[in-house]
Design a protein around this motif. Structure first.
Motif, PDB file in Angstrom:
ATOM      1  N   ILE A   1       1.185  -1.385   0.416  1.00  0.00           N
ATOM      2  CA  ILE A   1      -0.249  -0.034  -0.159  1.00  0.00           C
ATOM      3  C   ILE A   1       0.636   0.960   0.071  1.00  0.00           C
ATOM      4  CG2 ILE A   1      -1.792   1.397   1.569  1.00  0.00           C
ATOM      5  CD1 ILE A   1      -3.075  -1.422   2.352  1.00  0.00           C
ATOM      6  N   VAL A   2       1.665   1.084   0.764  1.00  0.00           N
ATOM      7  CA  VAL A   2       2.432   2.353   1.089  1.00  0.00           C
ATOM      8  C   VAL A   2       3.510   2.742  -0.338  1.00  0.00           C
ATOM      9  CG1 VAL A   2       4.593   3.572   2.369  1.00  0.00           C
ATOM     10  CG2 VAL A   2       2.480   2.079   3.848  1.00  0.00           C
ATOM     11  N   ALA A   3       3.689   1.443  -0.434  1.00  0.00           N
ATOM     12  CA  ALA A   3       5.128   1.430  -2.299  1.00  0.00           C
ATOM     13  C   ALA A   3       4.110   2.372  -2.874  1.00  0.00           C
ATOM     14  CB  ALA A   3       5.091   0.152  -2.651  1.00  0.00           C
ATOM     15  N   ASN A   4       2.390   2.516  -3.628  1.00  0.00           N
ATOM     16  CA  ASN A   4       1.960   2.619  -4.702  1.00  0.00           C
ATOM     17  C   ASN A   4       1.887   4.409  -4.152  1.00  0.00           C
ATOM     18  OD1 ASN A   4       0.918   0.509  -6.465  1.00  0.00           O
ATOM     19  ND2 ASN A   4       1.195  -0.852  -4.725  1.00  0.00           N
ATOM     20  N   TYR A   5       2.120   4.738  -2.588  1.00  0.00           N
ATOM     21  CA  TYR A   5       1.766   5.530  -1.987  1.00  0.00           C
ATOM     22  C   TYR A   5       2.902   6.509  -2.454  1.00  0.00           C
ATOM     23  CZ  TYR A   5       0.900   9.736   0.297  1.00  0.00           C
ATOM     24  OH  TYR A   5       0.745  10.881   0.871  1.00  0.00           O
ATOM     25  N   VAL A   6       3.619   6.427  -2.179  1.00  0.00           N
ATOM     26  CA  VAL A   6       5.095   6.582  -2.860  1.00  0.00           C
ATOM     27  C   VAL A   6       5.448   7.057  -4.199  1.00  0.00           C
ATOM     28  CG1 VAL A   6       7.843   6.587  -2.995  1.00  0.00           C
ATOM     29  CG2 VAL A   6       6.448   5.226  -1.083  1.00  0.00           C
ATOM     30  N   HIS A   7       4.396   6.203  -4.646  1.00  0.00           N
ATOM     31  CA  HIS A   7       5.247   5.903  -5.942  1.00  0.00           C
ATOM     32  C   HIS A   7       3.988   7.479  -6.946  1.00  0.00           C
ATOM     33  CE1 HIS A   7       6.888   2.800  -8.471  1.00  0.00           C
ATOM     34  NE2 HIS A   7       6.521   1.831  -7.925  1.00  0.00           N
ATOM     35  N   HIS A   8       2.550   7.817  -6.093  1.00  0.00           N
ATOM     36  CA  HIS A   8       1.292   8.556  -6.471  1.00  0.00           C
ATOM     37  C   HIS A   8       2.569  10.082  -5.634  1.00  0.00           C
ATOM     38  CE1 HIS A   8      -1.940  10.790  -6.176  1.00  0.00           C
ATOM     39  NE2 HIS A   8      -1.500  11.266  -5.150  1.00  0.00           N
TER      40      HIS A   8
ATOM     41  N   ILE B   1      13.500   4.263  -7.203  1.00  0.00           N
ATOM     42  CA  ILE B   1      14.794   3.740  -6.189  1.00  0.00           C
ATOM     43  C   ILE B   1      15.672   4.970  -6.472  1.00  0.00           C
ATOM     44  CG2 ILE B   1      16.578   2.281  -7.717  1.00  0.00           C
ATOM     45  CD1 ILE B   1      15.424   1.422  -4.693  1.00  0.00           C
ATOM     46  N   ASP B   2      15.766   5.434  -7.191  1.00  0.00           N
ATOM     47  CA  ASP B   2      17.204   6.166  -7.110  1.00  0.00           C
ATOM     48  C   ASP B   2      16.309   7.843  -6.385  1.00  0.00           C
ATOM     49  OD1 ASP B   2      15.028   7.124  -9.058  1.00  0.00           O
ATOM     50  OD2 ASP B   2      16.222   8.017 -10.022  1.00  0.00           O
ATOM     51  N   ARG B   3      15.056   7.908  -6.225  1.00  0.00           N
ATOM     52  CA  ARG B   3      14.309   8.696  -5.375  1.00  0.00           C
ATOM     53  C   ARG B   3      13.927   8.337  -4.060  1.00  0.00           C
ATOM     54  NH1 ARG B   3      10.202  11.244  -9.217  1.00  0.00           N
ATOM     55  NH2 ARG B   3      10.678  12.338  -8.270  1.00  0.00           N
ATOM     56  N   THR B   4      14.149   7.257  -3.721  1.00  0.00           N
ATOM     57  CA  THR B   4      14.028   7.600  -2.155  1.00  0.00           C
ATOM     58  C   THR B   4      15.659   7.037  -1.954  1.00  0.00           C
ATOM     59  OG1 THR B   4      13.354   4.518  -2.743  1.00  0.00           O
ATOM     60  CG2 THR B   4      11.470   6.304  -3.033  1.00  0.00           C
TER      61      THR B   4
END
Length: 61
Positions: free
Chosen positions: A8-15, A44-47
């Motif tokens: 869920i949070v990974a998808n929020y990160v993309h958003h 991954i380059d922005r996390t």
């Protein structure tokens, strides 16, 4: 963000990264069954990840 390696949070990160292109996300992750950093491979380059357990308050003091 806590739980950044979960579905869920990974998808929020993309958003967030889609709508805020100059943003970097720092995720706090605990190694558990739901961890899947592959969901974040495209960004991954922005996390960045900090391995921690948010219930361990002494680790933050």
């Amino acid at each position: 963000m806590t739980g950044a390696a979960g579905f869920i949070v990974a998808n929020y990160v993309h958003h967030v990264l889609k709508w805020e292109p100059n943003t970097r996300v720092v995720g706090i992750v605990d190694i558990d069954f739901a961890r899947n950093t592959a969901d974040l491979d495209p960004v991954i380059d922005r996390t960045a990840f900090e391995q921690a357990d948010i219930t361990d308050l002494e680790g933050y003091i």
